[in-house]
Write a protein that holds these residues in place. Sequence first.
Motif, PDB file in Angstrom:
ATOM      1  N   ILE A  16       0.829  -1.214   0.000  1.00 41.64           N
ATOM      2  CA  ILE A  16       0.000   0.000   0.000  1.00 41.64           C
ATOM      3  C   ILE A  16       0.859   1.257   0.000  1.00 41.64           C
ATOM      4  N   SER A  17       1.903   1.275   0.824  1.00 46.94           N
ATOM      5  CA  SER A  17       2.674   2.503   1.054  1.00 46.94           C
ATOM      6  C   SER A  17       4.114   2.438   0.569  1.00 46.94           C
ATOM      7  N   ARG A  18       4.587   1.248   0.214  1.00 47.79           N
ATOM      8  CA  ARG A  18       6.000   1.029  -0.129  1.00 47.79           C
ATOM      9  C   ARG A  18       6.906   1.399   1.036  1.00 47.79           C
ATOM     10  N   ASN A  19       6.374   1.262   2.248  1.00 49.16           N
ATOM     11  CA  ASN A  19       7.158   1.501   3.460  1.00 49.16           C
ATOM     12  C   ASN A  19       6.524   0.735   4.608  1.00 49.16           C
ATOM     13  N   SER A  20       7.224  -0.284   5.080  1.00 51.56           N
ATOM     14  CA  SER A  20       6.703  -1.096   6.190  1.00 51.56           C
ATOM     15  C   SER A  20       7.493  -0.880   7.465  1.00 51.56           C
ATOM     16  N   THR A  21       8.370   0.125   7.484  1.00 50.02           N
ATOM     17  CA  THR A  21       9.310   0.286   8.599  1.00 50.02           C
ATOM     18  C   THR A  21       8.873   1.317   9.631  1.00 50.02           C
ATOM     19  N   LEU A  22       7.705   1.910   9.461  1.00 46.93           N
ATOM     20  CA  LEU A  22       7.210   2.874  10.448  1.00 46.93           C
ATOM     21  C   LEU A  22       6.495   2.094  11.547  1.00 46.93           C
ATOM     22  N   VAL A  23       7.296   1.521  12.453  1.00 49.63           N
ATOM     23  CA  VAL A  23       6.795   0.549  13.428  1.00 49.63           C
ATOM     24  C   VAL A  23       7.066   1.011  14.847  1.00 49.63           C
TER      25      VAL A  23
END
Length: 375
Positions: free
Chosen positions: A104-111
């Motif tokens: 969805i966002s091309r970024n999964s690291t905002l965790v």
Amino acid sequence: MTEQNESLRAPAEVKYADELDWLESVDDGPKPFSWRLSPKMVRLFVLGSERADGLEREIPQKWFGDRTFVERSIVTLASDRGLLLIGDPGTGKSWLAELLSAAISRNSTLVVQGTAGTTEDHIKYSWNVSQVIAKGQSRESMIPSPIMTAMERGVIGRFEELTRSTSDVQDALISILSEKYVSIPELDDDNIVFARPGFSIIATANSRDRGVNDLSSALKRRFNFVRIPVVTNKRSEAEIVRFRTSELLRRYRIELEVPPTLLDILLQSFADLRAAADSATSDDEKLESALSTAEQIGVLEDAILHSQFFGDRELRASTLAASLVGSLARRAPEDLAILNKFWHGVVEPRTQENPSDTPLQEFLEGGRRALAALS
């Protein structure tokens, strides 16, 4: 972003960058908000392509489970509600959250990782002390949390182990999910961060942690719950173990095949241990391990690495047995007693019924030696 070949574990958007680029180039479906892919393409990225999709390129399956769970998750993220993936340990909640965020966002690291030490600052903002001393409080001296960064960019933020965080942290999420902004009272101007369209939160919760920090009814109302069950289908579980193990082998650059007979032994052993746990009348009669698919992968990975470094680079049933015992015997004497009972009451009779089954005989002897060493 660190190159995939220079990182221990690349996030999904890096690992599957070429695939995501191609899907984006052929995607002509409607996209909600700032989504990089349409909902149908997000589902296809996660679950893999089929011949009926008519694509020129095959997209491999990355998460193994009921497609309705994936579809409901995607629909939730296209709405104004957060998504809560809940289930037992090892059911693939975090992996599904990562894949959805990457597509969805091309970024999964905002965790944000939920723990007893997680504070409100971790989901809102904190301050760069040296900058504050030098220039005073301003947006430049503020350190946004991963959740605030997701709000500003209009992308997906992730919150792992929500029920392990305190009630104060959970309450702070309520305003973010309902009001879609964060106030910064320390500033006179530019003191509100509004969420851009496309922002949402994927949270995960361990169903075994229920009661650690229960979710309030107010927070529950702001999430759509998707319960991920334990995989019990032997074929599906075998596919998951093969998929994840092949990834691990590529990561370690190990060329080794897992014999189908050994995979069958591993899957059957876990199935038998789960059946014993289901019929147990007290916690002392159950292994502390959740006996999840993830733990099967861990047992297999341990056996493969042991074979690679201390064996003849061929996976053997005795090594697999030793890894299983070593991974599951966490409590003494309770877990050791349960595994001893399993070896003598299940594995041994099975070898007597199949005396010509060499791998099963080796598995029996390997487990016996491992248990004797721990006793």
